[in-house]
Design a protein around this motif. Structure first.
Motif, PDB file in Angstrom:
ATOM      1  N   GLU A 233       0.825  -1.204   0.000  1.00  0.00           N
ATOM      2  CA  GLU A 233       0.000   0.000   0.000  1.00  0.00           C
ATOM      3  C   GLU A 233       0.861   1.257   0.000  1.00  0.00           C
ATOM      4  O   GLU A 233       0.501   2.268  -0.633  1.00  0.00           O
ATOM      5  N   ARG A 238      -2.115   3.640  -2.225  1.00  0.00           N
ATOM      6  CA  ARG A 238      -3.557   3.407  -2.106  1.00  0.00           C
ATOM      7  C   ARG A 238      -3.778   2.158  -1.272  1.00  0.00           C
ATOM      8  O   ARG A 238      -2.836   1.422  -0.973  1.00  0.00           O
ATOM      9  N   GLU A 239      -5.028   1.920  -0.909  1.00  0.00           N
ATOM     10  CA  GLU A 239      -5.368   0.676  -0.238  1.00  0.00           C
ATOM     11  C   GLU A 239      -5.363  -0.485  -1.235  1.00  0.00           C
ATOM     12  O   GLU A 239      -5.676  -0.301  -2.409  1.00  0.00           O
ATOM     13  N   HIS A 241      -6.994  -4.370  -1.820  1.00  0.00           N
ATOM     14  CA  HIS A 241      -8.263  -4.971  -1.415  1.00  0.00           C
ATOM     15  C   HIS A 241      -8.220  -6.491  -1.302  1.00  0.00           C
ATOM     16  O   HIS A 241      -9.068  -7.070  -0.619  1.00  0.00           O
TER      17      HIS A 241
END
Length: 259
Positions: A233, A238-239, A241
Motif C-alpha cells: 500500500e 492506495r489501499e 483490497h
C-alpha cells in the motif's frame, strides 16, 4: 529412489537430470543448451529416456534439436498450448507422465502466468516448476497475466510443505534482496541469506528448496501478511483490497524498480 542432478547452463540456469539409483536412465528437464547436457551424460554414463519441457522460452528449449540429433527418437513432453520444438507428447492439466524405465510418475499441472501455457511436473515429493516459483521469488509475467500467476502460485502453495522445489534459475540471493525491501525486519530472510551464501561459497546450488520455507521468506506467498500488505500500500499509494492486488503491486514494483 529418485536421484536429481543439476546441470548448470548459461549464467544462472539449471537443467535437471531426473534418474534413479537403479539404472542409468535420466529424463532431461528444460534443456536450454545441449552442450552441458551432453557433457554431463557422457561424464556420468547416463542414457536419456525423455525430455520434459515446462514452457516455450529459448533458455528452456534451445538444446532440444542437438539432443535429438545425438539421441534420436526421444519423447519430448511439454505444454500442449505452446509451440515447443519437436513436441510429440503434448500435455494438459491432469495428464500423467509415466517414465516407466525410471519407475517414476509425475502429474501435470497447468500453471500459467510466466507464460500463457506454462506447465509443471509434480510427483515423487518433488515439483519441477520451470519459471513459475523461485526461491524467495517468482517469475516475471510475459505472455500470461498477473492474475494467472497469482492463482498458479496459490495452487503450488497447496502442495505438501515438504515438497522439494526444482526451479530453473539461481536467483535466490537476488530475490532475498528484494524480499528485504518488502520486509526489512523479517529475521528469516537474514538466516536464509546467510545459508544461501554458504552454499554458493562451497560451490553448491541453493535449489532445490523446501516449499514450506517459502511461507516464511517469499513475499509473493506472503501477500496476506500485514507487513507485506502495508508495504504494498505504501508503494501503490492506495489501499489494496485482496491478496491478489498485493501480489500485483509487488510484482510490478520488482519489475520496474528492482530488476
Amino acid at each position: 529412489m529418485m536421484q536429481v542432478t543439476p546441470v548448470p547452463a548459461f549464467t544462472d540456469n539449471y537443467i535437471w537430470l531426473i534418474g534413479n539409483t537403479d539404472n542409468s536412465g535420466v529424463a532431461i528437464v528444460d534443456p536450454g543448451d545441449a552442450a552441458p547436457v551432453l557433457d554431463a551424460l557422457q561424464r556420468m554414463a547416463k542414457q536419456p529416456v525423455a525430455i520434459l519441457i515446462t514452457h516455450h522460452h529459448r533458455a528452456h528449449v534451445g538444446g532440444i534439436d542437438k539432443l535429438l540429433q545425438a539421441y534420436p527418437g526421444l519423447p519430448v513432453y511439454g505444454p500442449a498450448n505452446e509451440a515447443i520444438p519437436h513436441l510429440n507428447q503434448p500435455l494438459m492439466e491432469g495428464a500423467e507422465v509415466h517414465l516407466e524405465s525410471l519407475g517414476l510418475r509425475f502429474q501435470v499441472m497447468e500453471l500459467p502466468g510466466h507464460t500463457a501455457g506454462h506447465i509443471v511436473y509434480y510427483g515423487e515429493g518433488s515439483l519441477f516448476c520451470g519459471d513459475t516459483l523461485f526461491a524467495n521469488g517468482c517469475g516475471r509475467v510475459f505472455d500470461g497475466t498477473l492474475h494467472d500467476l497469482y492463482a498458479s502460485l496459490q495452487r503450488i502453495a497447496q502442495l505438501p510443505a515438504d515438497t522439494q522445489v526444482y526451479c530453473t534459475h539461481e536467483y535466490t540471493v537476488d530475490n532475498i534482496g528484494f524480499a528485504k525491501w518488502v520486509e526489512p525486519d523479517n529475521p528469516a530472510l537474514d538466516a536464509r541469506l546467510e545459508e544461501s551464501w554458504a552454499l554458493l561459497d562451497e560451490g553448491h546450488p541453493t535449489v532445490p528448496f523446501e516449499l514450506g520455507r517459502e511461507f516464511e521468506t517469499n513475499p509473493f506467498l506472503r501477500t496476506h501478511i500485514p507487513e507485506v500488505i502495508a508495504k504494498a500500500e505504501e508503494i501503490a499509494g492506495r489501499e489494496t483490497h485482496t491478496p491478489a492486488d498485493v501480489f500485483a503491486v509487488l510484482r510490478i514494483w520488482k519489475d520496474t524498480e528492482y530488476d
